[in-house]
Scaffold this motif. Structure first.
Motif, mmCIF file in Angstrom:
data_model
loop_
_atom_site.group_PDB
_atom_site.id
_atom_site.type_symbol
_atom_site.label_atom_id
_atom_site.label_comp_id
_atom_site.label_asym_id
_atom_site.label_seq_id
_atom_site.Cartn_x
_atom_site.Cartn_y
_atom_site.Cartn_z
ATOM 1 N N ARG A 101 0.823 -1.201 0.000
ATOM 2 C CA ARG A 101 0.000 0.000 0.000
ATOM 3 C C ARG A 101 0.866 1.265 0.000
ATOM 4 O O ARG A 101 0.514 2.270 -0.620
ATOM 5 C CB ARG A 101 -0.956 -0.019 1.196
ATOM 6 C CG ARG A 101 -1.995 -1.151 1.104
ATOM 7 C CD ARG A 101 -2.968 -1.116 2.269
ATOM 8 N NE ARG A 101 -3.873 0.017 2.204
ATOM 9 C CZ ARG A 101 -5.027 0.037 1.557
ATOM 10 N NH1 ARG A 101 -5.421 -1.042 0.875
ATOM 11 N NH2 ARG A 101 -5.788 1.110 1.568
ATOM 12 N N VAL A 102 2.004 1.207 0.692
ATOM 13 C CA VAL A 102 2.925 2.348 0.666
ATOM 14 C C VAL A 102 3.437 2.566 -0.755
ATOM 15 O O VAL A 102 3.509 3.701 -1.237
ATOM 16 C CB VAL A 102 4.093 2.126 1.652
ATOM 17 C CG1 VAL A 102 5.212 3.128 1.392
ATOM 18 C CG2 VAL A 102 3.606 2.250 3.091
ATOM 19 N N GLY A 105 1.192 4.383 -2.816
ATOM 20 C CA GLY A 105 1.036 5.787 -2.454
ATOM 21 C C GLY A 105 -0.193 6.111 -1.642
ATOM 22 O O GLY A 105 -0.527 7.281 -1.452
ATOM 23 N N GLU A 106 -0.883 5.087 -1.118
ATOM 24 C CA GLU A 106 -2.093 5.334 -0.333
ATOM 25 C C GLU A 106 -2.245 4.232 0.713
ATOM 26 O O GLU A 106 -2.607 3.098 0.375
ATOM 27 C CB GLU A 106 -3.331 5.387 -1.223
ATOM 28 C CG GLU A 106 -4.585 5.784 -0.471
ATOM 29 C CD GLU A 106 -5.768 6.024 -1.400
ATOM 30 O OE1 GLU A 106 -6.834 6.416 -0.887
ATOM 31 O OE2 GLU A 106 -5.634 5.822 -2.628
ATOM 32 N N LEU A 107 -1.973 4.586 1.958
ATOM 33 C CA LEU A 107 -2.045 3.587 3.024
ATOM 34 C C LEU A 107 -3.458 3.478 3.588
ATOM 35 O O LEU A 107 -3.947 2.388 3.876
ATOM 36 C CB LEU A 107 -1.057 3.966 4.136
ATOM 37 C CG LEU A 107 -0.686 2.884 5.151
ATOM 38 C CD1 LEU A 107 -0.213 1.619 4.453
ATOM 39 C CD2 LEU A 107 0.402 3.408 6.091
ATOM 40 N N LEU A 122 6.605 7.757 6.547
ATOM 41 C CA LEU A 122 5.316 8.106 5.931
ATOM 42 C C LEU A 122 5.230 9.605 5.657
ATOM 43 O O LEU A 122 4.689 10.033 4.634
ATOM 44 C CB LEU A 122 4.170 7.664 6.831
ATOM 45 C CG LEU A 122 3.994 6.149 7.007
ATOM 46 C CD1 LEU A 122 2.842 5.850 7.965
ATOM 47 C CD2 LEU A 122 3.757 5.473 5.659
ATOM 48 N N LEU A 127 2.691 10.339 2.608
ATOM 49 C CA LEU A 127 1.518 9.489 2.781
ATOM 50 C C LEU A 127 0.611 9.932 3.921
ATOM 51 O O LEU A 127 -0.489 9.398 4.083
ATOM 52 C CB LEU A 127 1.940 8.021 2.993
ATOM 53 C CG LEU A 127 2.110 7.234 1.692
ATOM 54 C CD1 LEU A 127 3.445 7.573 1.024
ATOM 55 C CD2 LEU A 127 2.042 5.731 1.936
ATOM 56 N N GLY A 364 -4.409 10.078 6.401
ATOM 57 C CA GLY A 364 -3.769 9.769 5.127
ATOM 58 C C GLY A 364 -3.795 10.947 4.171
ATOM 59 O O GLY A 364 -4.746 11.743 4.152
ATOM 60 N N SER A 365 -2.758 11.060 3.361
ATOM 61 C CA SER A 365 -2.632 12.211 2.461
ATOM 62 C C SER A 365 -3.726 12.248 1.405
ATOM 63 O O SER A 365 -4.053 13.310 0.872
ATOM 64 C CB SER A 365 -1.258 12.186 1.778
ATOM 65 O OG SER A 365 -1.082 10.971 1.064
ATOM 66 N N LYS A 366 -4.313 11.086 1.093
ATOM 67 C CA LYS A 366 -5.366 11.031 0.076
ATOM 68 C C LYS A 366 -6.731 10.755 0.691
ATOM 69 O O LYS A 366 -7.636 10.242 0.022
ATOM 70 C CB LYS A 366 -5.028 9.971 -0.973
ATOM 71 C CG LYS A 366 -3.765 10.290 -1.768
ATOM 72 C CD LYS A 366 -3.485 9.242 -2.842
ATOM 73 C CE LYS A 366 -2.225 9.577 -3.613
ATOM 74 N NZ LYS A 366 -1.922 8.548 -4.660
#
Length: 589
Positions: A101-102, A105-107, A122, A127, A364-366
């Motif tokens: 998942r890392v 780019g999306e954990l 992270l 992330l 999470g960044s997203k």
């Protein structure tokens, strides 16, 4: 920075009455860098119009899928949100799921992982996102501002939030009425022998032998043994052999055993180490026929079932023997596991973590709706969130109105439903609370955000219901009365340990261990495999001579594989941890 806390020693008192003082809030005079008041900071919405499902990547979770039951219902009602738990523990493959998942780019929308190196990676990898614009309106989280500040120290924003955070003095035990470790025996069988004196760990062996001889089978008619072991948790060494070392104030740091007060650091492979002492204890017990022969092949779950069936007479921990066997029916009959007074013990206790524990929460960044995730995190720090989320550990009381209510004396008290739910977990939850069994509905996050021993500012009592006078009065059973009578009138295990100076606290300093270098990791993996292998052989050696021969072989083999280099690395960490403990004790003491 300041800490408002429970008065020292106030956590454990009489079963009938306690002196609980102060307020469990950590407050800070400064905000974390980047978290200053923002012109666009607005209170969170009271209602969330669009339903969403967020992915929660949780390194501690033991459940995979949508959070169901009563906790899921609370989250849905408050945030119009469902939690999709992504659990590497369930998915298997170690760090495979995390790394996959890392790499993508999306954990997750909400991330629960370790602080230190993992969090830093992270942040550097983009992330997790900076929650600075939400933090000014996170009123519950900011009550623990010092912990948030410490966690984000040196960072250019608010990237993470602490878990297991506490306002209790860091030199006070964090556990509650029972310690984490201790020598627990079938008290009713011990009573049959006339409560013989136990001077040292080794003095337990003839007592356990008499108990086993008198009760060779469990409640189910199957063979019973004094000791039953398991391999599931072996890592740097044989996990079971570390446990008796905690009775003498030691805890682990890799290949090092460190005293809680920093007065001693041992190599686990020294001839006279507490670890080798434990292995000798196992060998002597095995030679006496006291060790379950299935110990080398069974897992934890199989062993736990044996405790439930009365097939094991000794427990390293209260949350094993007592949790499995001390049912309401058994304790009413005077049966159950209780700690014995081992005269030379000085049991290790984890101090309350004013800066939080090992795990953290991050957005999470997203994340689809980062504001809603921030609001959910903030709620977890609130009294309502602390009760609900903390119930996963079996310590916090769970939701008000279902599990507990305020009684006529203005004190919290479990409802009939709550009493049954917290002691068994199998009763059916009313449909309006989410339905299903109570156990199936507990929070799958599997980490308390606020320490259950902390004080609810609304009631003046801890979130942990076992401290409540109403609950303690309900626990007066044939078992508890007999235990108290023969333990100097102590009202709880922690009460006894404190009064008799038999506990030593490793202050909650928030130390984060640095990662192994690739060289250390390679050496450690080689060495620990041999330590585990030989430790099991030594535990079942036919006599003392064979034990000594195996110990020498292990020491020589480990040395040849680079043990000393790894030990020196671990020793440095142990000393750094001790410095952190001393610093926090001075800061808040």
């Amino acid at each position: 920075m300041k800490l408002t806390r429970l008065a020292a020693g106030a956590l454990v008192g009489s079963l009938a009455a306690m002196s609980l003082a102060g307020c469990s809030l950590i407050t800070g005079d400064a905000k974390p860098e980047g978290s200053g008041e923002s012109a666009d900071a607005k209170p969170f919405p009271k209602e969330w119009e669009e339903p969403i499902t967020i992915d929660v990547f949780d390194g501690l979770a033991n459940y995979m899928g949508i959070q169901s039951g009563w906790f899921g219902k609370i989250v849905k009602d408050k945030f119009n949100m469902e939690l999709n738990i992504i659990a590497p523990n369930v998915a298997g493959g170690g760090d495979t799921l995390y790394n996959t998942r890392v790499a993508a780019g999306e954990l997750g929308d909400l991330i629960i992982t370790d602080k230190g190196e993992k969090l830093d990676e992270l942040i550097e990898g983009g992330l997790v996102q900076d929650a600075s614009k939400y933090y000014p309106v996170m009123e519950s989280a900011s009550e623990f501002d010092a912990a948030v500040e410490k966690l984000n120290e040196g960072k250019d924003g608010v990237y993470a939030f602490p878990t297991s955070v506490s306002g209790i003095k860091p030199t006070e035990p964090s556990e509650g009425l029972e310690p984490t470790f201790g020598p627990y025996v079938r008290w009713d069988y011990y009573a049959e022998l006339g409560y013989p004196e136990v001077g040292t760990l080794e003095d337990l062996l003839p007592i356990l032998k008499q108990m086993q001889d008198a009760h060779p089978t469990g409640d189910n008619g199957q063979p019973a043994y004094a000791l039953s072991l398991f391999k599931d948790w072996d890592g740097n060494f044989m996990n079971n052999a570390k446990q008796p070392a905690t009775y003498y104030g030691y805890d682990e740091m890799g290949f090092v055993l460190a005293q809680a007060d920093g007065s001693d650091f041992q190599s686990i492979l020294d001839d006279d180490s507490a670890y080798v002492r434990s292995l000798r204890f196992f060998q002597q017990a095995s030679e006496m026929g006291l060790v379950d022969p299935e110990s080398t092949t069974q897992n934890y779950d199989t062993m736990f079932t044996k405790y439930q069936n009365g097939q094991v007479l000794y427990s390293f921990w209260p949350w094993l023997g007592a949790a499995a066997y001390n049912t309401p029916e058994h304790v009413a009959e005077g049966k159950g596991f209780g700690m014995v007074n081992m005269k030379d013990q000085k049991i290790f206790s984890y101090g309350a973590e004013v800066y939080g524990g090992k795990q953290i929460l991050a957005i999470g960044s997203k994340a689809e709706d980062p504001e809603r995730v921030a609001a959910f995190i903030d709620w977890l720090y609130s009294p309502e969130g602390a009760y609900a989320n903390g119930a996963q550990t079996g310590a916090s009381a769970g939701p008000e109105g279902l599990n507990w209510e305020i009684n006529a004396d203005g004190e919290p008290e479990l409802t009939e439903f709550g009493y049954e739910a917290l002691l068994s977990g199998e009763n059916e939850v009313p449909a309006e609370w989410g339905g299903g069994t109570y156990r199936d509905g507990v929070s799958a996050l599997n980490v308390p955000v606020v320490l259950p021993a902390d004080i609810d500012p609304n009631t003046g009592f801890p979130y942990n219901y076992t401290f409540w006078p109403s609950f303690q009065e309900s626990q007066q059973t044939a078992f508890s009365k007999d235990w108290s009578e023969h333990m100097g009138g102590a009202t709880s295990t922690m009460d006894f340990l404190k009064k008799n100076n038999q506990i030593t606290v490793g202050a909650g300093g928030g130390y984060t261990s640095p990662p192994d270098s690739s060289e250390i990791e390679t050496l450690r993996n080689q060495v620990k495999a041999k330590i585990v292998e030989f430790s099991w052989k030594m535990s079942f050696a036919k006599d003392e001579a064979e034990f000594d021969k195996l110990l020498k072989q292990l020491q020589d083999t480990a040395a040849g594989l680079g043990y000393d280099k790894v030990y020196e690395f671990d020793l440095g960490k142990a000393k750094d941890q001790d410095e952190a403990r001393k610093a926090v004790a001075k800061e808040f003491g």
